[in-house]
Design an enzyme around this catalytic site. Sequence first.
Site, PDB file in Angstrom:
ATOM      1  N   ARG A 159       0.889  -1.176   0.000  1.00  0.00           N
ATOM      2  CA  ARG A 159       0.000   0.000   0.000  1.00  0.00           C
ATOM      3  C   ARG A 159       0.916   1.212   0.000  1.00  0.00           C
ATOM      4  O   ARG A 159       1.591   1.497   0.997  1.00  0.00           O
ATOM      5  CB  ARG A 159      -0.888  -0.018   1.250  1.00  0.00           C
ATOM      6  CG  ARG A 159      -1.938   1.079   1.332  1.00  0.00           C
ATOM      7  CD  ARG A 159      -2.729   0.911   2.616  1.00  0.00           C
ATOM      8  NE  ARG A 159      -3.776   1.890   2.783  1.00  0.00           N
ATOM      9  CZ  ARG A 159      -5.045   1.708   2.398  1.00  0.00           C
ATOM     10  NH1 ARG A 159      -5.391   0.574   1.819  1.00  0.00           N
ATOM     11  NH2 ARG A 159      -5.955   2.650   2.598  1.00  0.00           N
ATOM     12  N   HIS A 186      -6.835   1.330  -7.045  1.00  0.00           N
ATOM     13  CA  HIS A 186      -7.142   0.518  -5.866  1.00  0.00           C
ATOM     14  C   HIS A 186      -8.007  -0.656  -6.323  1.00  0.00           C
ATOM     15  O   HIS A 186      -9.201  -0.753  -5.997  1.00  0.00           O
ATOM     16  CB  HIS A 186      -7.878   1.361  -4.826  1.00  0.00           C
ATOM     17  CG  HIS A 186      -7.937   0.747  -3.457  1.00  0.00           C
ATOM     18  ND1 HIS A 186      -7.330  -0.467  -3.141  1.00  0.00           N
ATOM     19  CD2 HIS A 186      -8.546   1.167  -2.309  1.00  0.00           C
ATOM     20  CE1 HIS A 186      -7.553  -0.752  -1.877  1.00  0.00           C
ATOM     21  NE2 HIS A 186      -8.294   0.217  -1.349  1.00  0.00           N
ATOM     22  N   GLN A 189     -10.374  -2.891  -3.994  1.00  0.00           N
ATOM     23  CA  GLN A 189     -11.657  -2.310  -3.583  1.00  0.00           C
ATOM     24  C   GLN A 189     -12.733  -2.573  -4.625  1.00  0.00           C
ATOM     25  O   GLN A 189     -13.881  -2.877  -4.294  1.00  0.00           O
ATOM     26  CB  GLN A 189     -11.500  -0.801  -3.363  1.00  0.00           C
ATOM     27  CG  GLN A 189     -12.787  -0.116  -2.953  1.00  0.00           C
ATOM     28  CD  GLN A 189     -13.312  -0.623  -1.623  1.00  0.00           C
ATOM     29  OE1 GLN A 189     -12.604  -0.618  -0.619  1.00  0.00           O
ATOM     30  NE2 GLN A 189     -14.572  -1.056  -1.593  1.00  0.00           N
ATOM     31  N   ASP A 281     -16.724   8.514  -2.465  1.00  0.00           N
ATOM     32  CA  ASP A 281     -15.531   8.186  -1.676  1.00  0.00           C
ATOM     33  C   ASP A 281     -15.099   9.450  -0.967  1.00  0.00           C
ATOM     34  O   ASP A 281     -15.678  10.530  -1.164  1.00  0.00           O
ATOM     35  CB  ASP A 281     -14.437   7.644  -2.616  1.00  0.00           C
ATOM     36  CG  ASP A 281     -13.181   7.193  -1.874  1.00  0.00           C
ATOM     37  OD1 ASP A 281     -13.302   6.810  -0.699  1.00  0.00           O
ATOM     38  OD2 ASP A 281     -12.090   7.232  -2.470  1.00  0.00           O
ATOM     39  N   CYS A 321     -16.348   3.098  -0.033  1.00  0.00           N
ATOM     40  CA  CYS A 321     -15.272   2.196   0.382  1.00  0.00           C
ATOM     41  C   CYS A 321     -14.821   2.428   1.823  1.00  0.00           C
ATOM     42  O   CYS A 321     -14.088   1.599   2.370  1.00  0.00           O
ATOM     43  CB  CYS A 321     -14.092   2.299  -0.576  1.00  0.00           C
ATOM     44  SG  CYS A 321     -13.177   3.853  -0.490  1.00  0.00           S
ATOM     45  N   ARG A 348     -14.128  -7.142   1.148  1.00  0.00           N
ATOM     46  CA  ARG A 348     -12.705  -6.862   0.969  1.00  0.00           C
ATOM     47  C   ARG A 348     -11.862  -8.078   1.363  1.00  0.00           C
ATOM     48  O   ARG A 348     -10.817  -8.354   0.765  1.00  0.00           O
ATOM     49  CB  ARG A 348     -12.287  -5.645   1.820  1.00  0.00           C
ATOM     50  CG  ARG A 348     -12.769  -4.292   1.317  1.00  0.00           C
ATOM     51  CD  ARG A 348     -12.136  -3.919  -0.024  1.00  0.00           C
ATOM     52  NE  ARG A 348     -10.692  -4.056   0.031  1.00  0.00           N
ATOM     53  CZ  ARG A 348      -9.862  -3.135   0.534  1.00  0.00           C
ATOM     54  NH1 ARG A 348     -10.350  -2.014   1.031  1.00  0.00           N
ATOM     55  NH2 ARG A 348      -8.565  -3.334   0.531  1.00  0.00           N
TER      56      ARG A 348
END
Length: 372
Positions: A159, A186, A189, A281, A321, A348
């Site tokens: 990450r 990402h 996700q 988001d 998310c 997830r």
Amino acid sequence: SKVTCTPPVMAFLRLAARGKQLVLGGSFVQRGVPAVQVLGQKTWERHMSSEHVSMVGRNFLTLKDFSPTEIQQLLWTAADLKARIKGGGELYTPLVGKSAALIFQKRSTRTRLSTETGVGLLGGQPCFLSPADIHLGVNETIKDSAKVLSGFVDVILARVFGHEDLESLAAHGSVPIVNGLSELYHPLQILADMQTLQDHFGSLRGLTVAWVGDGNNIIHSFMMGAPKLGINLKIATPKGYETYPNVTKDADELAKQYGTEMFYTTDPREACEGANVLVTDTWISMGQEEEKEQKLKVFQGYQVTHKLAEVAAKDWVFLHCLPRKQEEVDDAVFYSDRSLVWTEAENRKWTVMAVILSLLNDHICTTPKPDY
């Protein structure tokens, strides 16, 4: 003499040993959990020859690199694991003896916990590396870190801030690299979002997803994956906060190739018109805190509310998310029956398990393939 058991037989033996009923070609039932249908031998062989695509040894940096068949297989694997492990109580540990390095330059709740618990549930060993443990490109070059870590572990999830760090790890490492988030993409996700929508609607093809917010890594990943599964995208971003030009160009080409819609606007209401799914988001990503005051002004009118959803399809649902801020979506939507955020968060775990497992082993699903 030596006896070789096929996967369905092995599944039978594992389950029978724990006292569960199992019928090949039928289903096993455990009190208090849903029945899980298990494929018979002939069906399994057919999947082996016509359905299964090996992704062992691949990197997972962006959905741009994966075909519709491969994305569907990852989603099927996630659904298969969820049904067998959570729904059926199966002990399934194909990653015994495997380890995963988890590099986090940014703080995380869902990505870290889903990966640590998921790898452990499959029998593997996750090894968390915070900025205090490893400074990519600081004390040691990324090239050297990739080579060192490749000698210790079987897969690396990272990450990071810059997407180029992932590309460097992939270029110099000798084990699969998984994108746990970068400023550009990402993809984990979006797999979770797709699994959630598949569970809810029963199919993905023909859905229209409205994005209301910043042109960030989440919508970038949607743009790389949605057209391949027949999903239309309607994207509303304020002027100056559009999706990256190179990503937009790639997405437009994908939409043309797969016959889906890719629509751009600065009007949230226009984007939500007729949409089955409303998505937003955070407006202020990690590392952008100094932009907060300016963004709150620019994003006025972008809050997802029931008023905004008046123009959406009658069956509309909401995704986020997380973590969520009040200015992005009000409580009336966020905590309503329209909101799928808790299932989305849980998925997830199953999707990152599916990705890591698929990059390390040729997992064969024993539950029926969903209709994507």
